[in-house]
Design a protein around this motif. Structure first.
Motif, PDB file in Angstrom:
ATOM      1  N   ILE A  32       0.838  -1.203   0.000  1.00  0.00           N
ATOM      2  CA  ILE A  32       0.000   0.000   0.000  1.00  0.00           C
ATOM      3  C   ILE A  32       0.875   1.256   0.000  1.00  0.00           C
ATOM      4  O   ILE A  32       0.622   2.198  -0.753  1.00  0.00           O
ATOM      5  CB  ILE A  32      -0.964  -0.005   1.203  1.00  0.00           C
ATOM      6  N   ALA A  33       1.913   1.262   0.839  1.00  0.00           N
ATOM      7  CA  ALA A  33       2.808   2.418   0.919  1.00  0.00           C
ATOM      8  C   ALA A  33       3.454   2.703  -0.435  1.00  0.00           C
ATOM      9  O   ALA A  33       3.402   3.834  -0.932  1.00  0.00           O
ATOM     10  CB  ALA A  33       3.882   2.174   1.982  1.00  0.00           C
ATOM     11  N   LEU A  34       4.043   1.690  -1.040  1.00  0.00           N
ATOM     12  CA  LEU A  34       4.737   1.897  -2.312  1.00  0.00           C
ATOM     13  C   LEU A  34       3.774   2.258  -3.438  1.00  0.00           C
ATOM     14  O   LEU A  34       4.047   3.162  -4.228  1.00  0.00           O
ATOM     15  CB  LEU A  34       5.566   0.660  -2.674  1.00  0.00           C
ATOM     16  N   GLU A  35       2.644   1.589  -3.492  1.00  0.00           N
ATOM     17  CA  GLU A  35       1.638   1.891  -4.521  1.00  0.00           C
ATOM     18  C   GLU A  35       1.189   3.361  -4.406  1.00  0.00           C
ATOM     19  O   GLU A  35       1.100   4.072  -5.400  1.00  0.00           O
ATOM     20  CB  GLU A  35       0.448   0.949  -4.302  1.00  0.00           C
ATOM     21  N   THR A  36       0.945   3.804  -3.190  1.00  0.00           N
ATOM     22  CA  THR A  36       0.497   5.178  -2.951  1.00  0.00           C
ATOM     23  C   THR A  36       1.591   6.178  -3.287  1.00  0.00           C
ATOM     24  O   THR A  36       1.336   7.207  -3.923  1.00  0.00           O
ATOM     25  CB  THR A  36       0.052   5.347  -1.480  1.00  0.00           C
ATOM     26  N   ILE A  37       2.820   5.889  -2.891  1.00  0.00           N
ATOM     27  CA  ILE A  37       3.951   6.786  -3.164  1.00  0.00           C
ATOM     28  C   ILE A  37       4.182   6.908  -4.672  1.00  0.00           C
ATOM     29  O   ILE A  37       4.333   8.012  -5.193  1.00  0.00           O
ATOM     30  CB  ILE A  37       5.216   6.304  -2.426  1.00  0.00           C
ATOM     31  N   TYR A  38       4.201   5.773  -5.386  1.00  0.00           N
ATOM     32  CA  TYR A  38       4.405   5.824  -6.840  1.00  0.00           C
ATOM     33  C   TYR A  38       3.288   6.615  -7.522  1.00  0.00           C
ATOM     34  O   TYR A  38       3.549   7.421  -8.419  1.00  0.00           O
ATOM     35  CB  TYR A  38       4.483   4.419  -7.437  1.00  0.00           C
ATOM     36  N   LYS A  39       2.060   6.386  -7.117  1.00  0.00           N
ATOM     37  CA  LYS A  39       0.916   7.095  -7.692  1.00  0.00           C
ATOM     38  C   LYS A  39       1.046   8.601  -7.440  1.00  0.00           C
ATOM     39  O   LYS A  39       0.817   9.419  -8.325  1.00  0.00           O
ATOM     40  CB  LYS A  39      -0.378   6.544  -7.078  1.00  0.00           C
ATOM     41  N   TRP A  40       1.449   8.967  -6.229  1.00  0.00           N
ATOM     42  CA  TRP A  40       1.597  10.381  -5.878  1.00  0.00           C
ATOM     43  C   TRP A  40       2.718  11.023  -6.701  1.00  0.00           C
ATOM     44  O   TRP A  40       2.549  12.114  -7.237  1.00  0.00           O
ATOM     45  CB  TRP A  40       1.853  10.543  -4.378  1.00  0.00           C
ATOM     46  N   ILE A  41       3.842  10.343  -6.807  1.00  0.00           N
ATOM     47  CA  ILE A  41       4.968  10.869  -7.592  1.00  0.00           C
ATOM     48  C   ILE A  41       4.531  11.101  -9.041  1.00  0.00           C
ATOM     49  O   ILE A  41       4.821  12.143  -9.623  1.00  0.00           O
ATOM     50  CB  ILE A  41       6.189   9.919  -7.531  1.00  0.00           C
ATOM     51  N   ASP A  42       3.821  10.130  -9.605  1.00  0.00           N
ATOM     52  CA  ASP A  42       3.388  10.227 -11.008  1.00  0.00           C
ATOM     53  C   ASP A  42       2.422  11.381 -11.242  1.00  0.00           C
ATOM     54  O   ASP A  42       2.399  11.955 -12.329  1.00  0.00           O
ATOM     55  CB  ASP A  42       2.735   8.923 -11.465  1.00  0.00           C
ATOM     56  N   SER A  43       1.629  11.732 -10.249  1.00  0.00           N
ATOM     57  CA  SER A  43       0.597  12.759 -10.452  1.00  0.00           C
ATOM     58  C   SER A  43       0.941  14.126  -9.873  1.00  0.00           C
ATOM     59  O   SER A  43       0.276  15.106 -10.177  1.00  0.00           O
ATOM     60  CB  SER A  43      -0.728  12.285  -9.864  1.00  0.00           C
ATOM     61  N   SER A  44       1.977  14.226  -9.058  1.00  0.00           N
ATOM     62  CA  SER A  44       2.212  15.475  -8.314  1.00  0.00           C
ATOM     63  C   SER A  44       3.072  16.503  -9.032  1.00  0.00           C
ATOM     64  O   SER A  44       3.030  17.674  -8.699  1.00  0.00           O
ATOM     65  CB  SER A  44       2.863  15.171  -6.969  1.00  0.00           C
ATOM     66  N   ASN A  45       3.915  16.059  -9.944  1.00  0.00           N
ATOM     67  CA  ASN A  45       4.851  16.982 -10.593  1.00  0.00           C
ATOM     68  C   ASN A  45       5.721  17.707  -9.555  1.00  0.00           C
ATOM     69  O   ASN A  45       5.927  18.912  -9.624  1.00  0.00           O
ATOM     70  CB  ASN A  45       4.094  17.982 -11.478  1.00  0.00           C
ATOM     71  N   TYR A  46       6.205  16.958  -8.564  1.00  0.00           N
ATOM     72  CA  TYR A  46       7.037  17.517  -7.507  1.00  0.00           C
ATOM     73  C   TYR A  46       8.200  16.564  -7.272  1.00  0.00           C
ATOM     74  O   TYR A  46       8.021  15.355  -7.195  1.00  0.00           O
ATOM     75  CB  TYR A  46       6.218  17.681  -6.217  1.00  0.00           C
ATOM     76  N   GLU A  47       9.393  17.134  -7.154  1.00  0.00           N
ATOM     77  CA  GLU A  47      10.591  16.322  -6.965  1.00  0.00           C
ATOM     78  C   GLU A  47      10.928  16.224  -5.482  1.00  0.00           C
ATOM     79  O   GLU A  47      11.107  17.244  -4.809  1.00  0.00           O
ATOM     80  CB  GLU A  47      11.753  16.958  -7.731  1.00  0.00           C
ATOM     81  N   ILE A  48      11.011  14.989  -4.993  1.00  0.00           N
ATOM     82  CA  ILE A  48      11.290  14.764  -3.582  1.00  0.00           C
ATOM     83  C   ILE A  48      12.009  13.423  -3.422  1.00  0.00           C
ATOM     84  O   ILE A  48      11.743  12.483  -4.172  1.00  0.00           O
ATOM     85  CB  ILE A  48       9.975  14.798  -2.751  1.00  0.00           C
ATOM     86  N   ASP A  49      12.918  13.361  -2.468  1.00  0.00           N
ATOM     87  CA  ASP A  49      13.565  12.097  -2.114  1.00  0.00           C
ATOM     88  C   ASP A  49      12.783  11.492  -0.957  1.00  0.00           C
ATOM     89  O   ASP A  49      12.571  12.151   0.064  1.00  0.00           O
ATOM     90  CB  ASP A  49      15.018  12.317  -1.693  1.00  0.00           C
ATOM     91  N   ILE A  50      12.357  10.255  -1.131  1.00  0.00           N
ATOM     92  CA  ILE A  50      11.544   9.560  -0.136  1.00  0.00           C
ATOM     93  C   ILE A  50      12.351   8.399   0.414  1.00  0.00           C
ATOM     94  O   ILE A  50      12.816   7.543  -0.344  1.00  0.00           O
ATOM     95  CB  ILE A  50      10.230   9.063  -0.768  1.00  0.00           C
ATOM     96  N   ILE A  51      12.514   8.398   1.727  1.00  0.00           N
ATOM     97  CA  ILE A  51      13.251   7.333   2.401  1.00  0.00           C
ATOM     98  C   ILE A  51      12.246   6.484   3.169  1.00  0.00           C
ATOM     99  O   ILE A  51      11.455   7.012   3.951  1.00  0.00           O
ATOM    100  CB  ILE A  51      14.302   7.911   3.370  1.00  0.00           C
ATOM    101  N   LEU A  52      12.259   5.194   2.907  1.00  0.00           N
ATOM    102  CA  LEU A  52      11.438   4.263   3.671  1.00  0.00           C
ATOM    103  C   LEU A  52      12.359   3.696   4.746  1.00  0.00           C
ATOM    104  O   LEU A  52      13.240   2.888   4.459  1.00  0.00           O
ATOM    105  CB  LEU A  52      10.877   3.173   2.759  1.00  0.00           C
ATOM    106  N   MET A  53      12.196   4.203   5.951  1.00  0.00           N
ATOM    107  CA  MET A  53      13.093   3.866   7.052  1.00  0.00           C
ATOM    108  C   MET A  53      12.566   2.643   7.788  1.00  0.00           C
ATOM    109  O   MET A  53      11.461   2.664   8.334  1.00  0.00           O
ATOM    110  CB  MET A  53      13.198   5.067   7.996  1.00  0.00           C
ATOM    111  N   CYS A  54      13.348   1.599   7.780  1.00  0.00           N
ATOM    112  CA  CYS A  54      12.929   0.326   8.367  1.00  0.00           C
ATOM    113  C   CYS A  54      13.609   0.109   9.712  1.00  0.00           C
ATOM    114  O   CYS A  54      14.820   0.274   9.834  1.00  0.00           O
ATOM    115  CB  CYS A  54      13.281  -0.816   7.426  1.00  0.00           C
ATOM    116  N   PHE A  55      12.827  -0.270  10.686  1.00  0.00           N
ATOM    117  CA  PHE A  55      13.341  -0.524  12.023  1.00  0.00           C
ATOM    118  C   PHE A  55      14.070  -1.864  12.087  1.00  0.00           C
ATOM    119  O   PHE A  55      14.983  -2.035  12.876  1.00  0.00           O
ATOM    120  CB  PHE A  55      12.187  -0.490  13.031  1.00  0.00           C
TER     121      PHE A  55
END
Length: 170
Positions: A130-153
């Motif tokens: 869900i996290a990755l699907e949502t992030i990819y969808k947002w990146i594709d539609s937002s037209n905004y450049e951002i570095d996203i770190i998925l921090m794993c415990f």
């Protein structure tokens, strides 16, 4: 171009523009990552959170980072897992609303914990999808450049994210 990175470690020690707090509805601290962020940021974070009047599940609010290396903290409230369809919608909303706040505040790097997978009981594998699907969808539609770190415990969470991340991202 936006990038998605997977790292293992302590989100409170990360030097980036913003870290995301998997908060509870009060925003006043708790266990897990929430408690760790509040402890690391210092009492000023709690003082600012008291002025926000809590947060609903699936929503997000932003504060300063105080004693953290991150300049900002975005607090989002994930769902307590029940297996209902709206669990998925609420979890996706946490990522989407957090990314929208990041864009609004011109944040160029953001780190997410695995929202709702601790005490809230969301299955890690489903949550990662869900996290990755949502992030990819947002990146594709937002037209905004951002570095996203998925921090794993832990290594288990890291391995799950690595299984589902799009290979062309690397």
């Amino acid at each position: 171009m936006s990038k998605i990175l997977i790292e293992k470690g302590d989100i409170t020690k990360l030097a980036c523009d913003c870290i995301v707090n998997a908060a509870n509805k009060t925003l006043l601290g708790g266990g897990g990552v929430d408690g760790a962020i509040h402890r690391a940021a210092g009492p000023q974070l709690l003082d600012e959170c008291k002025t926000l009047n809590g947060c609903r599940t699936g929503e997000a609010k932003i504060t300063k980072g105080y004693n953290l290396k991150a300049k900002h903290v975005i607090h989002t409230v994930g769902p307590i897992y029940s297996g209902a369809e709206n669990d998925r919608e609420m979890l996706a909303s946490c990522y989407e609303k957090s990314l929208e706040l990041a864009k609004k505040h011109n944040i160029k790097s953001i780190a997410f914990p695995a929202i709702s997978t601790g005490i809230y009981g969301y299955p890690k594998e489903e949550a990662a999808k869900i996290a990755l699907e949502t992030i990819y969808k947002w990146i594709d539609s937002s037209n905004y450049e951002i570095d996203i770190i998925l921090m794993c415990f832990d290594s288990e969470t890291q391995n799950i994210y690595e299984k589902y991340i799009k290979k062309e991202n690397n």
